[in-house]
Design an enzyme around this catalytic site. Structure first.
Site, PDB file in Angstrom:
ATOM      1  N   LYS A 115       0.673  -1.448   0.090  1.00 41.61           N
ATOM      2  CA  LYS A 115      -0.079   0.017   0.057  1.00 41.61           C
ATOM      3  C   LYS A 115       0.950   1.132  -0.051  1.00 41.61           C
ATOM      4  CE  LYS A 115      -4.396  -1.633   1.632  1.00 41.61           C
ATOM      5  NZ  LYS A 115      -5.579  -1.500   2.413  1.00 41.61           N
ATOM      6  N   LYS A 197      -3.261 -11.117  -7.241  1.00 39.63           N
ATOM      7  CA  LYS A 197      -4.661 -11.487  -6.384  1.00 39.63           C
ATOM      8  C   LYS A 197      -5.727 -10.571  -7.052  1.00 39.63           C
ATOM      9  CE  LYS A 197      -5.356  -8.831  -2.326  1.00 39.63           C
ATOM     10  NZ  LYS A 197      -5.577  -8.468  -0.964  1.00 39.63           N
ATOM     11  N   LYS A 200     -10.152  -5.156  -5.221  1.00 37.18           N
ATOM     12  CA  LYS A 200     -10.906  -4.205  -5.307  1.00 37.18           C
ATOM     13  C   LYS A 200     -10.288  -2.880  -6.162  1.00 37.18           C
ATOM     14  CE  LYS A 200     -12.183  -4.849  -0.878  1.00 37.18           C
ATOM     15  NZ  LYS A 200     -12.650  -4.336   0.295  1.00 37.18           N
TER      16      LYS A 200
HETATM   17  P1  TYM Z   1     -10.528  -6.645   2.628  1.00 33.38           P
HETATM   18  O1  TYM Z   1     -11.533  -5.735   2.611  1.00 33.38           O
HETATM   19  O2  TYM Z   1      -9.253  -6.428   1.826  1.00 33.38           O
HETATM   20  O3  TYM Z   1     -11.329  -8.313   2.143  1.00 33.38           O
HETATM   21  C1  TYM Z   1     -12.120  -8.828   2.807  1.00 33.38           C
HETATM   22  C2  TYM Z   1     -11.869 -10.183   2.879  1.00 33.38           C
HETATM   23  O4  TYM Z   1     -11.913 -10.797   1.426  1.00 33.38           O
HETATM   24  C3  TYM Z   1     -10.475 -11.711   1.468  1.00 33.38           C
HETATM   25  N1  TYM Z   1     -10.077 -11.444   0.029  1.00 33.38           N
HETATM   26  C4  TYM Z   1      -9.794 -12.547  -1.064  1.00 33.38           C
HETATM   27  N2  TYM Z   1     -10.178 -14.042  -0.784  1.00 33.38           N
HETATM   28  C5  TYM Z   1      -9.621 -14.709  -2.128  1.00 33.38           C
HETATM   29  N3  TYM Z   1      -9.217 -14.300  -3.025  1.00 33.38           N
HETATM   30  C6  TYM Z   1      -8.925 -12.607  -3.071  1.00 33.38           C
HETATM   31  N4  TYM Z   1      -8.493 -12.309  -4.286  1.00 33.38           N
HETATM   32  C7  TYM Z   1      -9.218 -11.846  -2.264  1.00 33.38           C
HETATM   33  N5  TYM Z   1      -9.280 -10.420  -1.736  1.00 33.38           N
HETATM   34  C8  TYM Z   1      -9.645 -10.186  -0.611  1.00 33.38           C
HETATM   35  C9  TYM Z   1      -9.844 -11.137   2.445  1.00 33.38           C
HETATM   36  O5  TYM Z   1      -8.841 -11.943   2.872  1.00 33.38           O
HETATM   37  C10 TYM Z   1     -11.010 -10.696   3.461  1.00 33.38           C
HETATM   38  O6  TYM Z   1     -10.874 -11.979   4.186  1.00 33.38           O
HETATM   39  N6  TYM Z   1      -7.806  -6.089   6.778  1.00 33.38           N
HETATM   40  C11 TYM Z   1      -9.044  -6.796   6.138  1.00 33.38           C
HETATM   41  C12 TYM Z   1     -10.292  -6.276   6.883  1.00 33.38           C
HETATM   42  C13 TYM Z   1     -10.337  -6.530   8.302  1.00 33.38           C
HETATM   43  C14 TYM Z   1     -10.457  -7.625   9.022  1.00 33.38           C
HETATM   44  C15 TYM Z   1     -10.509  -7.453  10.473  1.00 33.38           C
HETATM   45  C16 TYM Z   1     -10.486  -9.099   8.676  1.00 33.38           C
HETATM   46  C17 TYM Z   1     -10.200  -5.565   9.359  1.00 33.38           C
HETATM   47  N7  TYM Z   1     -10.162  -6.005  10.540  1.00 33.38           N
HETATM   48  C18 TYM Z   1     -10.163  -8.220  11.471  1.00 33.38           C
HETATM   49  C19 TYM Z   1     -10.642 -10.238   9.640  1.00 33.38           C
HETATM   50  C20 TYM Z   1     -10.605  -9.721  10.978  1.00 33.38           C
HETATM   51  C21 TYM Z   1      -9.004  -6.447   4.906  1.00 33.38           C
HETATM   52  O7  TYM Z   1      -8.687  -5.375   4.377  1.00 33.38           O
HETATM   53  O8  TYM Z   1      -9.904  -7.197   4.182  1.00 33.38           O
END
Ligand code: TYM
Length: 335
Positions: A115, A197, A200
């Protein structure tokens, strides 16, 4: 563990539009866990502002994401679905945990490195301490498991390290959480660069399937997906594009990899890509319809926002008060 029941926490950022990766890697697995755990699913809007946001857009996306959690099948009576910004204990615990986290540990986080490269003009302290807020999210609810995609594994490891460090000083305050990473779909790759990967924030809209894409767009994106040229549907390290499509098809249909290889043994890439597209359309269509229906019912969504925030505040404050006492903050005087 909360009130004698195993507990679970997970969340998503309300930044950008959810992708098929978010759904297959996380949200889809969440729906199966509601009977086994006390579940908390958060829209992590505090995390979102580590990158500059348009306020009106962030508000809308946060509400859409909360609605989408329900549209994807999470029952709001059984799962606590809420906004992180409605529970101030997240920020308060994050501050305390900041004082138990080392700069060296945070420096090693690959998401921070990625990032920082992407937002070189805004490498703020929030981006650096992002994993500490994530640790606070998880530890506030004494979570036993955290269902995520494999990209979040490193953040789960640091959460465990922080919790163990805190417990070793103050006794058993926090439950040590385990990641829960699904066998298929844990890492869905970009359709245009299958070594990356699906994300978004990808600038190329053809690289990702968005949860709200219409059927024609979905089929068109799969038709354009980058593959190799040997025209053989086989799951192999050397064929990242096809492997990703097999993973998506397997995750969308529940079929195993050998079953899929057999099904398409005499097909070419064109037919296979179309089949994957159609499977994804069938998977997403009911969610899109439900989302459209729920979005119209403002009063219902508002009642969920209120009731669930009350519940989340109750449990979060219980843990926060315990932590505040342990570190030596003065007791509150009640009249
Ligand atoms: P975020 O918003 O980037 O993604 C949300 C969830 O989607 C999963 N994910 C994927 N899984 C498979 N293939 C992909 N290409 C892919 N892209 C995203 C992520 O692994 C995630 O599970 N930091 C976290 C949000 C967060 C969080 C937490 C998660 C904040 N606090 C506490 C768990 C527990 C995030 O940015 O996810």
């Amino acid at each position: 563990m909360l009130d004698g029941k195993k507990s679970l926490f997970s969340g998503m950022q309300a930044t950008g539009t959810l992708t098929l990766g978010n759904y297959l890697g996380a949200l889809k697995n969440w729906v199966d866990l509601e009977d086994e755990y006390e579940c908390f699913y958060c829209v992590v809007d505090l995390h979102s502002i580590t990158v500059r946001q348009n306020p009106a857009e962030l508000r809308k996306r946060a509400r859409d994401l909360l609605t989408l959690y329900i549209a994807a099948g999470l029952n709001p009576e059984k799962n606590c679905i809420y906004y992180q910004s409605h529970v101030s204990a997240h920020s308060e615990l994050a501050w305390i945990l900041n004082c138990f986290t080392y700069m060296g540990e945070l420096n090693r986080m690959t998401q921070f490195k990625d990032k920082s490269k992407k937002h070189a003009d805004n490498i703020n302290a929030g981006l650096f301490t992002y994993p500490v807020l994530m640790a606070a999210d998880i530890l506030l609810f004494q979570s036993d498991v955290v269902p995520v995609g494999s990209d979040q594994k490193q953040h789960l490891e640091i959460t465990r390290d922080i919790a163990e460090r805190f417990n070793s000083i103050y006794g058993d305050v926090f439950t040590i959480p385990e990641p829960y990473i699904g066998k298929v779909g844990a890492r869905i790759m970009s359709l245009q660069e299958p070594s990356k990967k699906m994300s978004k924030s990808d600038e190329n809209p053809n690289a990702s399937i968005y949860l709200m894409d219409d059927p024609d767009t979905i089929i068109r994106k799969f038709k354009r997906a980058v593959t190799d040229s040997d025209n053989e549907i086989r799951y192999s390290e050397e064929k990242p594009g096809i492997r990703n499509l097999i993973d998506i098809y397997s995750s969308a249909t529940g079929k195993t990899i050998p079953e899929i290889e057999k099904e398409f043994a005499s097909s070419g890439y064109g037919d296979f890509k179309l089949a994957v597209g159609e499977a994804v359309v069938s998977l997403l269509k009911p969610i899109q319809d439900k989302f459209a229906e729920l979005s119209k019912d403002k009063a219902y969504i508002n009642s969920i926002i209120k009731n669930n925030a009350d519940k989340a505040n109750y449990y979060a404050n219980k843990t926060l008060r315990k932590v505040q006492k342990k570190v030596g903050f003065p007791e509150r005087i009640r009249s």
